[in-house]
Write an enzyme that holds these catalytic residues in place. Sequence first.
Site, PDB file in Angstrom:
ATOM      1  N   ASN A 173       4.740   7.249  -3.063  1.00  0.00           N
ATOM      2  CA  ASN A 173       4.429   7.246  -1.640  1.00  0.00           C
ATOM      3  C   ASN A 173       3.254   8.183  -1.408  1.00  0.00           C
ATOM      4  O   ASN A 173       3.416   9.398  -1.260  1.00  0.00           O
ATOM      5  CB  ASN A 173       5.652   7.679  -0.833  1.00  0.00           C
ATOM      6  CG  ASN A 173       6.756   6.650  -0.873  1.00  0.00           C
ATOM      7  OD1 ASN A 173       6.687   5.625  -0.205  1.00  0.00           O
ATOM      8  ND2 ASN A 173       7.774   6.914  -1.692  1.00  0.00           N
ATOM      9  N   GLU A 174       2.080   7.622  -1.382  1.00  0.00           N
ATOM     10  CA  GLU A 174       0.849   8.391  -1.280  1.00  0.00           C
ATOM     11  C   GLU A 174       0.593   8.825   0.166  1.00  0.00           C
ATOM     12  O   GLU A 174       1.263   8.361   1.092  1.00  0.00           O
ATOM     13  CB  GLU A 174      -0.330   7.553  -1.787  1.00  0.00           C
ATOM     14  CG  GLU A 174      -0.238   7.153  -3.253  1.00  0.00           C
ATOM     15  CD  GLU A 174      -0.527   8.301  -4.221  1.00  0.00           C
ATOM     16  OE1 GLU A 174      -0.477   9.470  -3.801  1.00  0.00           O
ATOM     17  OE2 GLU A 174      -0.791   8.022  -5.400  1.00  0.00           O
ATOM     18  N   PRO A 175      -0.371   9.752   0.381  1.00  0.00           N
ATOM     19  CA  PRO A 175      -0.715  10.159   1.741  1.00  0.00           C
ATOM     20  C   PRO A 175      -0.951   8.954   2.644  1.00  0.00           C
ATOM     21  O   PRO A 175      -1.629   7.995   2.266  1.00  0.00           O
ATOM     22  CB  PRO A 175      -2.002  10.967   1.540  1.00  0.00           C
ATOM     23  CG  PRO A 175      -1.839  11.564   0.187  1.00  0.00           C
ATOM     24  CD  PRO A 175      -1.147  10.505  -0.621  1.00  0.00           C
ATOM     25  N   SER A 177       1.767   7.350   3.900  1.00  0.00           N
ATOM     26  CA  SER A 177       3.020   6.599   3.876  1.00  0.00           C
ATOM     27  C   SER A 177       3.844   6.895   5.126  1.00  0.00           C
ATOM     28  O   SER A 177       3.860   8.021   5.623  1.00  0.00           O
ATOM     29  CB  SER A 177       3.825   6.952   2.623  1.00  0.00           C
ATOM     30  OG  SER A 177       3.144   6.532   1.467  1.00  0.00           O
TER      31      SER A 177
END
Length: 640
Positions: A173-175, A177
Site C-alpha cells: 500500500n504505497e503513498p 492508498s
Amino acid sequence: MKTFIPVHTIDYQPAGQFEETRFEKIHNVIFEDAKQGAIQVAHEMADLIRKKSNQGKTCVLGLATGSSPIRVYEELVRLHREEGLSFKHVVTFNLDEYHPMEKSNIQSYHYFMHQHLFDHVDIDPSNVHIPDGTIASEDVKAYCRSYEQSIEAAGGLDFQLLGIGRTGHIGFNEPGSHFNSATRDITLDHITRVDAAPAFKGLENVPRKAITMGIGTIRKAKRIVLMAWGQNKAEVIKGTIEGAMSPEVPATYLQEHENTTFVLDRESAAHLTRIDTPWLVGDCKWTGELTHKALVWLSLQKEKPILQLTDKDYNDSGMSDLLSMEQSSYEINIKAFNRLQHTITGWPGGKPSADDTHRPERAVPACKRVIIFSPHPDDDVISMGGTFDRLVAQGHEVHVVYQTSGNIAVADHEALKVAEVAQSMGESNMFEQIIQDIGQKTTEDYDSSLVRKLKGTIRRAESIGATRYMGIPDDQVHFLDLPFYETGTIKKNPLGPEDIAIMNQIIETIKPHQIYAAGDLADPHGTHRVCLEALFASLEELKKKPFMKACWVWLYRGAWHEWDIHEIEMAVPMSPEQVLRKRKAIFYHQTQKDGVMFQGEDLREFWVRAEDRNKDTALKYQKLGLASYAAMEAFVKYDF
C-alpha cells in the site's frame, strides 16, 4: 565509548498496558537488536496458535515477506521442530506478491514463504494463501475480490504481521492508498523498487506492479504487529508513530487500530522523541552522555556556538531542570565545548612524546600496528581514506584487511571487458568460457564460479592499486573472502564458526594496537552488519589474550550515514590536499565508480557522498564554535 547497549527498552506487553507520550500515537516496544524482537514476536504468534488449537479453533495469520520477518519464521520453525508447535490448524494469508510473477521465480513471495516457513512446518498446503502473480491483468479485479472473500470465510485475520517500507507502505500500500482500500493491484513507488533492486540485480528488472491486501483489509485484523529493524527505517518510524495520519504515509492509518504494536530495534527507534530528545518529553536523568547530546542539539537548534548559549535558551527548550543542577549555563557550555575540542586530533595513531590526557588516542607505543577492516574492497578509502593517509604518513604499520571479495558488485559488462581483453591477448580458454557464461546468463541466473572468480580478482586488483597509492606494501594487504559471503547470490549464509576462525587468525597474526572497523549498520546489503558481528565475535573469543590488552577498536561509518556529532570520540581533520588524495584512492575502484550496482536511491557517486559527508561534519564542528576545517572523518571507540 560504544558498547551497543539499547538506549531505551520496554518490556514486551499488550498494547492496552502502554502509556503513550504526548508525541506517540502507536504502542511500540524497543529491543536491543532485531533477533530479540523477532523471537518475542514469534513466541506471541506461537502462543496464539496453541491457544486457538486448545479451543478447537483455526488460527488465521496474515503474513509478510521481506527481510524483517525472516528471523520470526526461523524461530517458528525451531519451535515446530524442537517444541512441537503444530501448524495443522493454521490458515495463512500473505499480504502481497509482485505482478506479473511466476511462483517458481526465486524473487517471488511464493518462493520466499516456502523457503523460509511452509516447507519446514506441518501446515496443510490448502490452508496457504498467497496472491497469485500469474493472474491475467483482465482477471485481477475478480481475483482480488475472491481473496477478500476467502479471508472473510476463514473468520478474518486473528494476527497480522507487517514490515514497513521507507515510503511508509505496509503490504504494498504505497503513498496515496485509501484508508478503506481492499485487496487490489497497485503500481509500486520508485523508492520501493530501488530498495528491491539488489535482489533483482538492477532496478530495470524489478516489476512495476503488485497485488496487495488493502489498508482496510489489514485494519480488520484483531491483532497487528509491525516490525522495523535498522537505521534506514528510523525516519519513517518516527513519522508513522508521531506524525499526523496521512495517505502519504499509509502506515499512519494504524494509529486508529486498537491493538497494534510496533516492535523495533534501537536503530529503527533512534529518532523517536523520547529516545532522541527525551528532555522534550518530560523530566530526564541527566547523565554526562545525555547532557552532551542535549548541548550539541541545543547549539544546532539555536544556530549559536555552544559557548554562546544562555539560560533562556535552556529554559525555552525544555532543559530548565538541567540548568538548575549547575551553577550557570556557562559551566555546562564549557564542559561540552571542551569535550568536543578533545575529540579533534591530527594524530589518529596517537601523538608521540605528547601529553595524551585529553587526546583520543594514546601516545605509546609511538609506532602502532594497525588493522583497517573493510567489509567490501573499497570501504577503507571511502570511509576513512584521510585517516588511512595520516596513519601511513605518521609511520604506523598499517594492514588493510578486506573481509569479503565484493564480487557480486561487479557488473557483467565490467567482467566481460576484462575477459575480452585477456582473450584477445591469446590467454587460456578460461576467458572464452567466462565470455560464454556471461552471454548465456538470464536475469534470474547467478554467476558461474569462473565469473565470480574473475569479478573477485578485478576487485582485488582495484584494492591493491588503491593501497599502493596510499603507500601500503602488498604484503600488508589481506583478503579474507569470508565464507558467509561467498554464496554467489545476493542472499548470504549466516555467520559461522569458520568465519570467526578466519577473523581470529588475522588478528592473532598481526597483534594490533588499533583496529578500525565499519560500524555502519545502514548498509543496504547487510554485509557491513555481518562483518561487524564477525569482529565482535572474534573480539569476544580473543579478549583474554595478552596482546589484546593493548588493542583499541575504532568504528567508522560508510557511504550512507555518519556518526551524530555527540557520539564522535575521535574527529580527524583533513586538509584540502588530503581530500583530493582520498578522492583519487576511491577512483582506483573503477568498477564501483559509474553506475554502481548497489547504489540505493542516492544517485551521487561514492566519492561525492564521502566528501559531502566529511565536509558536513567539519561544518557542524564549526557551527558549534570549534575550528574550521575542510573536512573531517569521525570515529567512535568500541569497548569490548
